[in-house]
Design a protein around this motif. Sequence first.
Motif, PDB file in Angstrom:
ATOM      1  N   LYS A  85       0.084  -1.426  -3.850  1.00 55.90           N
ATOM      2  CA  LYS A  85       0.937  -0.367  -3.286  1.00 55.90           C
ATOM      3  C   LYS A  85       1.066   0.798  -4.240  1.00 55.90           C
ATOM      4  N   ILE A 124      -4.632  -8.620  -4.621  1.00 56.42           N
ATOM      5  CA  ILE A 124      -3.850  -9.722  -4.043  1.00 56.42           C
ATOM      6  C   ILE A 124      -4.641 -10.427  -2.928  1.00 56.42           C
ATOM      7  N   GLU A 125      -5.437  -9.643  -2.225  1.00 52.43           N
ATOM      8  CA  GLU A 125      -6.222 -10.248  -1.145  1.00 52.43           C
ATOM      9  C   GLU A 125      -7.189 -11.296  -1.724  1.00 52.43           C
ATOM     10  N   PRO A 146       2.971  -8.221  -4.423  1.00 54.52           N
ATOM     11  CA  PRO A 146       1.562  -8.434  -4.780  1.00 54.52           C
ATOM     12  C   PRO A 146       1.257  -8.073  -6.236  1.00 54.52           C
ATOM     13  N   PHE A 177       7.375  -5.340  -1.321  1.00 58.77           N
ATOM     14  CA  PHE A 177       6.535  -4.203  -1.704  1.00 58.77           C
ATOM     15  C   PHE A 177       6.005  -4.372  -3.129  1.00 58.77           C
ATOM     16  N   THR A 204      -5.011  -2.919   1.152  1.00 55.39           N
ATOM     17  CA  THR A 204      -3.719  -2.224   1.044  1.00 55.39           C
ATOM     18  C   THR A 204      -2.635  -3.081   0.372  1.00 55.39           C
ATOM     19  N   GLY A 205      -3.020  -4.244  -0.139  1.00 58.44           N
ATOM     20  CA  GLY A 205      -2.035  -5.080  -0.834  1.00 58.44           C
ATOM     21  C   GLY A 205      -1.513  -4.412  -2.100  1.00 58.44           C
ATOM     22  N   ARG A 246      -7.400   1.172  -1.655  1.00 58.44           N
ATOM     23  CA  ARG A 246      -6.621   1.322  -0.417  1.00 58.44           C
ATOM     24  C   ARG A 246      -7.376   2.088   0.672  1.00 58.44           C
TER      25      ARG A 246
END
Lengths: 747, 152
Positions: free
Chosen positions: B36, B74-75, B103, B100, B33-34, B27
């Motif tokens: 969390k 996730i990206e 991902p 939230f 930032t996917g 992150r």
Amino acid sequence: VTTLETGTRSQIGRSHPRLDAGEKLRGQAQFAGDLLVPRMLHGRVLRSPTPHARIVSVDTSVAEAIPEVVCILTGRDLADIDPYFGHAIKDRPIVAIDKVRFHGEPVAAVAAETQAAAAAAVDAISVEYEDLPVVATVADALAVDAPLVNDGPIRPGLFHGLGELPEREGNVCYRYRIDRGEIEAVFARADIVVEGEYTFPSVYQYAMETHTVVAQVEGDEITVWASCQHPFLVRAELADLFCVPVANIRIVVHYLGGGFGSKSYTKMEPLAVALARKAGRPVRIQNRVAESMVTTRRHNMRCRMRTAANAEGRLLARDVECWFDTGAYADNGPRVTATAGDAAPGPYRWTAYRVDAACVYTNTAPAGSYRAFGATHLQWIGESQVDEVARRAGIDRLEIRRLNLCTPGEEVRSGGKPLDADLIGDVEKVAAAVGWEEPKRPRVGRGVSVGLLAAGAHPVSSAVCRLEADGRVVVLVGTTEMGQGPRTAFAQIAAEEIGVEPDRVTVRGADTRFTPYDRSTGASRSTTLAGLAVQRAAADIRAQLDRVAEASGIDPAEHVALMRRHFGFAGGELIGRGEVAPVGTGSYAEGPVFWEVCVGAAEVEVDPDTGFIRVLRTATAADVGKAINPQLVERQDEGATMQGIGNAILEEMVYEDGLLLNDTLLDYRIPSFEDLPDSMTCVVVENGDGPGPYGAKGCGEGALAAVPAAIVNALADAGVPMSELPLTPERVWRRIQQLKEEGTWET
Amino acid sequence: MEIRLTVNGSEVVRDVESQELLLDLLRDGLGLTGAKRSCDVQVCGTCTVLVGGKPVSSCCFLAADADGQEVVTIEGLAEQPVFERLEDAFTRHAALQCGFCTPGLLLTVDALLESGELTDEEEIKRSLNGNLCRCTGYRGIVEAVADLAGVE
């Protein structure tokens, strides 16, 4: 309500896929904690280890000397402002001043270049406390000579809506009373009287995204990116606290990782702004779960209730006393108390009823909003007494409801809106969905429950629609997206009115500098009120297009050509404006905007050897007037159902002498995949009886009040009547042992 | 200490503190930032990423332990061909609300589909128990995953 003669409603009642699905599935949706603001510092909060103490001294010198620590904020830094906030009652300091009043209260905050430096500095701050007597429970708070959690005059907040506030009365924060009819006389002549004492636990909302704020202060301009549900109300409270005009404050909310009431009103924003103000640079504060648990929680409650009926099961009178533990500061306690008071009698035709509801201060975390507040607290109690009356009168539990429930148009609350829903139809539908008439295995029980929740809050919303030269539509509206899907619903409404496809409509987040005023996102109000504003704004565009079409002879469906004719080139935009304002004063007394229906049914199975209960089937009625997007309505009810299962069976914040004992998800358990019932049905009921667009009214909360009540009634049907939540295996097992000792356990 | 790893197919060389968490590296260090942060105790699954093809809670996984490993967030998953099916099923079943937890959940589901373990609805529920969702009530997610796994 605006109704255009547009022929068939092709976009309304259609389960259009969520317009934000792609962004969320790809991890691109930005939450407050994902934002990087240039020169942003990391904020960390030092919290009180003790529930009630005088702060003797705070020594920050060692912490300040740590490299990369920029500044440390304490109560001393707030001498230039009035540092107390609270939308209902101004009693909560931005950071503790002289005293701490709950375990976890912010005592100081650090801004540092790195997370590690901020954490080290928090550990290095030295605070000397002098312990004060702890008001740990409601009973402590109400004891003669109880120490006062808060003293001094009660100061109303900006949005208290509570009428004239009385003088402080010990630890009582707020009291709500209703007294209708000759209650004692009715009880005296009743054939059946059911009475009992009940307790409801303290619950953590657990929005998975914890409270997160990025704040920036530049001169007298304040910008806040926050996980807040009500940006316009936060804006007003920040303006009041920091003595700047409302227009100088900009609150931006992209996406919220769940809210459920935990992010309603003002929470961590003032502390983040105060810290950024001192640091002279932007600061991010992101709570950990243990911190969010004590930022706000659901009220625990004790209740004494009695219900009177005649021998045929005609309900006559109800008498309710309930005490809510609002913790150290009022938060939304007064409104929770009033809503609970309204929910307490239940939607029945009473000859007399009396409600005395109060919330009291204790040295625990402040309690406020959580989905279906008040109704969730009271419905399981009232409905268990209705079932007991039915048993004693020897009539069916559906029949007693047919006999006594209010019907549309009847008075629910004196001076308030009459009933706007078909409750008997709703309860029959959910009963059928759990197989009410089917034979049952031993130890399986079924229950239904019916209630109402005053919904809509203050009815003020506005929206702007912009039709661009390329025929695309932008909707500006201040509603926040926290999972419930308003952007998709609004796009469908705008598309319907203007005559485009919903995927040509863009609805983004709230930004108080650009999106017009929407009072709040909560109380199931968005589709009904903000949706009505969007409908009016879109209809305004449509009217403008129609005027150009009429004057030019261009086909009214040819938006791009109409725009080109109107502006004389391939640019310009049409702007539509929509407003919702109250009819009358919009006051609580005249309300609510609509009565949200809380109707559900459950089937449970209990294992008498372990006390473990399994929810087999649930059904809820989403009585929404008109479902703009039926699939999203069903999904809302399913989510509320699961939270209802959590509230009923699993969840409890455990306090001992003012100390919170279970502040992690390891020992505070919420429902997981394996808690999913075998069957979960949402019956969408569309009677067109809502005040919103196309006859819509809100949903998403009612199921949370209805499901615990249905579970309690189902468990009683299986042989185990309970008066304390949650229904943990231990509690249920002990009750069964007690029934065995009393000789009332049927084997 | 210096670590070398592959993140979403690209090589990453980083100097990390020994106690640095993979979640913070992703992150704050890499801007991914996917994943969390929520519970911090490996219960909620919202920080789930794949390390060596297996889902892990990056909030309790040391960045140093990812040395020499292949990490997918996730990206990265969103760029793979399989993602289209996941996206389609989750969208059709409205198996998300606030997004939230989504991902982390998708990465778990992807690994489970790969392993072929999801043979019936009970297995789906049991296998996904390490991913919490507070919004949906799980019904839509189970339907979407059953659809993806070919479970009736």
